[in-house]
Design an enzyme around this catalytic site. Structure first.
Site, short mmCIF file in Angstrom:
data_model
loop_
_atom_site.label_atom_id
_atom_site.label_comp_id
_atom_site.label_asym_id
_atom_site.label_seq_id
_atom_site.Cartn_x
_atom_site.Cartn_y
_atom_site.Cartn_z
N GLU A 129 0.85 -1.18 0.00
CA GLU A 129 0.00 0.00 0.00
C GLU A 129 0.90 1.25 0.00
O GLU A 129 1.86 1.33 0.77
CB GLU A 129 -0.90 0.03 1.24
CG GLU A 129 -2.06 -0.94 1.19
CD GLU A 129 -3.28 -0.40 0.46
OE1 GLU A 129 -3.20 0.73 -0.07
OE2 GLU A 129 -4.30 -1.11 0.42
N ASP A 187 -6.98 1.62 -8.13
CA ASP A 187 -5.64 1.95 -7.65
C ASP A 187 -4.58 1.00 -8.24
O ASP A 187 -4.90 -0.13 -8.59
CB ASP A 187 -5.59 1.89 -6.11
CG ASP A 187 -6.08 0.56 -5.54
OD1 ASP A 187 -7.17 0.12 -5.93
OD2 ASP A 187 -5.38 -0.01 -4.68
#
Length: 285
Positions: A129, A187
């Site tokens: 992330e 994303d």
């Protein structure tokens, strides 16, 4: 004579003591014998036929600021192996990234997902992330994306290069969340510098000469929809071959463009998009 006898006795005592220590040491378990709860595991012989659990590296953005992202990723519903902040601290000139889980554990970062014929990508991946808000446009304005910081991307490159090297992850298996879950996830978004990672030896990118070759071919005659769907599926996307330019195909094309042609993400199968797809498939699949 007494002095000589005393020396001999002291030497004998020392030899006996050393022998006792050696015997005591010999009574302990060898280093390949590991005590566990209720049994011992003998690890003296190791199998050679195996492969790594990890086959994919999945990159995400947090869509939130660092503090809240950390709270969410250490909560009960979602997790990831690594978190890269917006401006990582350094030690000895090298970036510091947060490792939230050991790589041997299955993190909950991919959700419903598939790539290259495999489903449930959590089972076979490491997740990173990256702190980034993603879309930052105000209502009623064209969509804009938060840029990634230079120091942040350098940290991602260092981390990703280490992971793909240790697990021998193939270039086409370095993917975004949007690749493995098109439409459901977007994303790390079109602002993510995939080409910069490729230049650092991470992930895939089409050969420009082959892109130019295929673009010239497709100006003359564009592939039919079935061929486009097959190429997308061959590269890794979960896409049935229907022969129709349906909503799912447009969604997958947008995901492909976000990764490999981020200047225009519209889901249209134009010559440039298709040329990149054919060049990638030729190079990596």
């Amino acid at each position: 004579m007494k002095r000589r006898s005393g020396v001999i006795l002291r030497r004998a005592a020392l030899v006996g003591a050393l022998a006792g220590l050696a015997a005591l040491a010999g009574c302990g378990p060898p280093p390949t014998l590991v005590k566990r709860h209720g049994y011992w595991a003998d690890q003296s012989v190791q199998a050679t036929a195996y492969n790594h659990r990890v086959r994919f590296l999945v990159l995400h953005y947090t869509s939130d600021h660092a503090d809240r992202a950390l709270r969410v990723l250490t909560g009960p519903r979602v997790s990831v192996h690594y978190l890269v902040g917006p401006d990582p601290a350094t030690r000895d000139g090298q970036p510091i990234v947060r490792q939230l889980l050991p790589e041997r554990l299955r993190a909950w970062h991919a959700g419903v997902s598939s790539w290259a014929g495999r489903h449930h990508i959590n089972d076979s991946s490491i997740g990173i992330e990256i702190v980034n808000l993603g879309p930052i446009n105000a209502p009623g304005t064209p969509r804009r994306w938060q840029p990634y910081g230079d120091a942040q991307i350098r940290a991602v490159i260092a981390l990703a290069r280490d992971i793909v090297t240790r697990y021998d992850i193939k270039p086409a298996n370095v993917v975004g969340h949007s690749d493995i879950a098109p439409g459901r996830k977007i994303d790390p978004g079109p602002a993510f510098p995939w080409h910069r990672l490729y230049e650092a030896g991470i992930g895939a990118w089409p050969n420009p000469q082959r892109v130019a070759y295929y673009r010239a071919q497709f100006i003359q005659q564009k592939p039919d929809v079935g061929a486009i769907q097959r190429k997308l599926a061959d590269y890794g996307y979960n896409l049935p071959v229907t022969g129709q330019m349906d909503a799912r195909t447009h969604t997958v094309l947008r995901a492909f463009q976000m990764h490999f042609r981020p200047t225009t993400v519209d889901g249209v199968a134009d010559d440039d998009t298709l040329a990149r797809l054919w060049a990638l498939d030729e190079r990596y699949r």
